[in-house]
Structures are given as C-alpha cells and as structure tokens.
Design a protein around this motif. Structure first.
Motif, mmCIF file in Angstrom:
data_model
loop_
_atom_site.group_PDB
_atom_site.id
_atom_site.type_symbol
_atom_site.label_atom_id
_atom_site.label_comp_id
_atom_site.label_asym_id
_atom_site.label_seq_id
_atom_site.Cartn_x
_atom_site.Cartn_y
_atom_site.Cartn_z
ATOM 1 N N GLN A 16 1.959 23.105 -25.198
ATOM 2 C CA GLN A 16 2.412 24.240 -26.001
ATOM 3 C C GLN A 16 1.265 24.832 -26.814
ATOM 4 N N THR A 17 0.479 23.974 -27.469
ATOM 5 C CA THR A 17 -0.647 24.479 -28.261
ATOM 6 C C THR A 17 -1.708 25.094 -27.361
ATOM 7 N N ARG A 18 -1.956 24.497 -26.214
ATOM 8 C CA ARG A 18 -2.931 25.078 -25.291
ATOM 9 C C ARG A 18 -2.511 26.476 -24.851
ATOM 10 N N ARG A 19 -1.226 26.630 -24.563
ATOM 11 C CA ARG A 19 -0.737 27.964 -24.188
ATOM 12 C C ARG A 19 -0.873 28.937 -25.349
ATOM 13 N N ALA A 20 -0.637 28.449 -26.573
ATOM 14 C CA ALA A 20 -0.753 29.318 -27.746
ATOM 15 C C ALA A 20 -2.193 29.784 -27.938
ATOM 16 N N VAL A 21 -3.163 28.900 -27.706
ATOM 17 C CA VAL A 21 -4.565 29.297 -27.807
ATOM 18 C C VAL A 21 -4.896 30.329 -26.738
ATOM 19 N N GLN A 22 -4.409 30.118 -25.523
ATOM 20 C CA GLN A 22 -4.668 31.092 -24.461
ATOM 21 C C GLN A 22 -4.087 32.460 -24.812
ATOM 22 N N ARG A 23 -2.881 32.485 -25.372
ATOM 23 C CA ARG A 23 -2.300 33.767 -25.796
ATOM 24 C C ARG A 23 -3.141 34.397 -26.896
ATOM 25 N N ALA A 24 -3.681 33.565 -27.788
ATOM 26 C CA ALA A 24 -4.444 34.080 -28.937
ATOM 27 C C ALA A 24 -5.740 34.759 -28.520
ATOM 28 N N VAL A 25 -6.289 34.402 -27.366
ATOM 29 C CA VAL A 25 -7.556 35.004 -26.932
ATOM 30 C C VAL A 25 -7.363 36.035 -25.829
ATOM 31 N N SER A 26 -6.149 36.184 -25.326
ATOM 32 C CA SER A 26 -5.886 37.112 -24.232
ATOM 33 C C SER A 26 -5.759 38.546 -24.744
ATOM 34 N N ARG A 27 -5.886 39.497 -23.838
ATOM 35 C CA ARG A 27 -5.709 40.904 -24.178
ATOM 36 C C ARG A 27 -4.313 41.111 -24.756
ATOM 37 N N GLN A 28 -4.247 41.851 -25.864
ATOM 38 C CA GLN A 28 -2.989 42.032 -26.582
ATOM 39 C C GLN A 28 -2.321 43.355 -26.216
ATOM 40 N N ALA A 29 -1.014 43.372 -26.333
ATOM 41 C CA ALA A 29 -0.268 44.602 -26.094
ATOM 42 C C ALA A 29 -0.738 45.684 -27.054
ATOM 43 N N GLY A 30 -0.935 46.876 -26.540
ATOM 44 C CA GLY A 30 -1.358 47.998 -27.367
ATOM 45 C C GLY A 30 -2.853 48.179 -27.463
ATOM 46 N N GLU A 31 -3.627 47.234 -26.954
ATOM 47 C CA GLU A 31 -5.077 47.389 -26.978
ATOM 48 C C GLU A 31 -5.513 48.418 -25.939
ATOM 49 N N ALA A 32 -6.649 49.030 -26.194
ATOM 50 C CA ALA A 32 -7.144 50.080 -25.310
ATOM 51 C C ALA A 32 -7.423 49.524 -23.919
ATOM 52 N N GLU A 33 -7.273 50.394 -22.919
ATOM 53 C CA GLU A 33 -7.573 50.007 -21.553
ATOM 54 C C GLU A 33 -9.044 49.591 -21.441
#
Length: 379
Positions: free
Chosen positions: A96-113
């Motif tokens: 669960q924490t590993r997935r949370a870290v991956q989400r934290a560094v991934s491209r976020q919704a609303g960020e520029a193309e």
C-alpha cells in the motif's frame, strides 16, 4: 554553523539540447541527480498537501506547518532524471505504501501535457535478524527515475546479492551513441556501532555493526570494481555514514571512539585510493586485522561536491534535539569514477531549514553533462 553553503541551481538544461549543424548535432545528455535520506517516507504519503518546497523564496523558513510533497520537490527542481531516497522505512510486505509513493511521483491530473512522469523502484529489507526494529520499518531505499530517461537509457534496476537490509539499488544504463554504460548506485551505508551483527540466514552473531560496515565497504567496492572492468562508469550516491575530513564536520570531525577513525580510513582507501593495489603500512595493525594480508585496491573515485567546492563548509546531517546548525556533518555524498568527473558541472547541498523538511538530513545534488553525437534519426 560556519561557512557558506552553495545554493542549488535554479535552472538546468533538459535531457537533450541540440546545436544544429548539417547532418549531425552535438548534444548533451544531462543527468540531474538528487539524493536524500528522508528518515521515513510516511510524511510524504500521509497527506496530499503540496505546499512544501513550493517557493524557493521561502526556503529559509521553518517547515513545521507544511507537509512534504515528492511531486512538488521534483517540479521545483526542474524535473531531474533521478531522485534517490534512503531510509524510507517501509516493510517489505507493505504494498500500500509503495503504491502511494508511486502515485506521489506520477503525473497528476490537470498537469500540462508533456509534464514528466516518474517510476519508483524499491529495495526493502528482508533480513529477519538485522532488520527487525520498529516492526520491520527500517532502512530501505527508493530510486525514482524520470520515465523518458528510463525508457531510453535504463537497462535494468537491481539489488545486490550480498545485502538483505534494503540498503543498495543499482541502475544500469545502456550505451547510447557516445553516452557510456553507467551503473548508478543508490546507497544507505551501514552506521558503525558496537551493536551485534547477525548472519542473515542463521542469526549467528558475526561481530559488530562496525565489522559489518567494513565488510560492506569491501563488498561495494568489489561490486563497483567489477563493473568498471566491464566498461561501466560508476556513480555512488546516498548516505555514506562517514564524514571524510575536518572540513566535513562541525564543530569537529568525529574521532572517538577510535573505530570511527578506522572506518573512515578504510573507506578512503577503498573508494578514493589509487586504482593500483596499495600495500598496508607495517604498523597499521588494526587495518591488517580487517583486510588480512591482501592489499586494498582503490577505485580512485571523485567526491564531486568536494571537487567543485574544495574548501566550503557545508553539511547534510543535522541531528534532532539540537539547534539547527550547531552540530552537523557532511555524510551524504555523490561519488563518480574518474571518467565522469569532468562531466560533473554542478554539485550542491540544499542545507537550509526549509530544505530539511521532516528529515534530519537535507538533499544533495549533482549534475552531469555528457556530450554525445546525435544524427537526425536519434530521437
């Protein structure tokens, strides 16, 4: 704390900058590498507030009322190719924490193309005898790689066979045009103490953590030397748990107990000594006991911060419980093989209270500009 601390660069080139000439172009592969002992990943994934690191103009302010954001750190430092984290303190079975870290560094919704995406690789402890504290939430490293860099250059990310404490991760890259093969180590070196070290398989006491530290020096140096012989340039980055010289400790370099001095000498010989075997002196009985009769072969590596800032007093570790800057050491480093040292264009320690965040360490940084020849079809 005395002396100036070099500020991090505000702007750097992206991964490739081309100079157009007929048919061919000279380009740079810029590898921006940040490394940080975060002393636990928990604060980075427990909340979604992204105010931490948001403004460099407020970098000297206290971070007590903010929450750290890995994504904001990457953004504020111009999307580096690599971010190495040490002491993440994640149990091996904590998906669960590993997935949370991956989400934290991934491209976020609303960020520029075109905003960079990242992938996180974990090396976590699986040693039942030496990594049991705090419910197994000890040690561990995480290597965060920008995805376009990973897709083009990374051959594989691996652990090492000789450590089960979750302290070492190796990124091996491909040779692309004039860019050499590289092995880039994310390391959290052992802290030498008189506590027992146990065999990872049997649990039998095999000496102290000082003994294990010296063994890890030898194992890592041998691993690096093998790769150098295979044609790799090597970078070692992370928490070394050694301050090298008086300029690296404030108010003083740690010299007691004596074993810390011996640990330092061993590290210096193995990683910075001449690449030819160095015979031990006749009166160096303590080191002979460690190394036996065999001479130590040095790697001749370069401490890039100290090369670029030979006399600067700047520190990366600030123990809790003391006023900031009253007791500190430079124990976090980025080292490279001699063939890469001329390509290191910048090295910094982000040593302000604001950069400190929730950890007792601050981030460190180095940038390598590597020339390459690029034809029009090389994307």
């Amino acid at each position: 704390m005395t002396g100036a601390i070099s500020p991090p660069p505000l702007k750097r080139r992206r991964i490739a900058t081309e100079t157009p000439v007929p048919h061919m172009a000279t380009a740079f592969v810029t590898i921006d590498l940040y490394s940080w002992n975060v002393n636990g990943i928990g604060p980075f994934v427990q909340q979604s507030i992204t105010t931490f690191f948001k403004s460099t103009s407020n970098s000297g302010a206290s971070s007590a009322d903010t929450s750290p954001s890995l994504r904001e750190f990457l953004r504020s430092h111009s999307w580096p190719a690599l971010l190495f984290l040490q002491e993440v303190k994640i149990r091996a079975d904590d998906t669960q924490t590993r997935r949370a870290v991956q989400r934290a560094v991934s491209r976020q919704a609303g960020e520029a193309e075109g905003t960079p995406d990242y992938v996180a690789h974990f090396t976590l402890p699986n040693d039942p005898h030496n990594a049991r504290g705090f419910g197994g939430k000890v040690y561990g490293v995480c290597s965060i790689i920008r995805k376009d860099f990973s897709d083009k250059y990374v051959e594989r990310v691996r652990d090492v066979t000789w450590d089960q404490e979750g302290r070492f991760s190796v990124i091996e890259t491909k040779a692309v045009v004039n860019v050499p093969k590289m092995a880039i180590y994310n390391v959290y070196m052992v802290n030498g103490t008189d506590n027992p070290y146990k065999d990872a398989l049997t649990g039998e006491v095999k000496g102290t953590r000082h003994d294990r530290k010296l063994a890890v020096h030898a194992l890592l140096a041998a691993d690096c030397g093998k790769l150098v012989n295979e044609g790799y340039e090597v970078i070692v980055s992370g928490d070394i748990n050694i301050a090298r010289a008086p300029v690296d400790g404030h108010p003083n370099l740690r010299t007691t107990p004596q074993q810390h001095v011996l640990n330092r000498q061993d590290f210096e010989r193995r990683f910075f000594g001449t690449p030819n075997p160095v015979a031990l002196t006749a009166d160096d009985h303590a080191m002979k006991a460690i190394a036996g009769s065999s001479p130590i072969t040095g790697l001749g590596m370069v401490d890039v911060y100290r090369k670029l800032h030979p006399n600067t007093r700047a520190y990366s570790y600030f123990p809790r419980g003391r006023p900031f800057g009253t007791s500190c050491d430079r124990v976090d480093m980025i080292l490279c093989t001699p063939g890469l040292s001329a390509n290191c264009t910048n090295a910094s320690i982000l040593g302000t209270p604001g950069d400190r965040g929730p950890s007792d360490h601050v981030p460190i940084y180095a940038s390598f500009d590597i020339d390459k020849i690029q034809d029009p079809g090389d994307g």
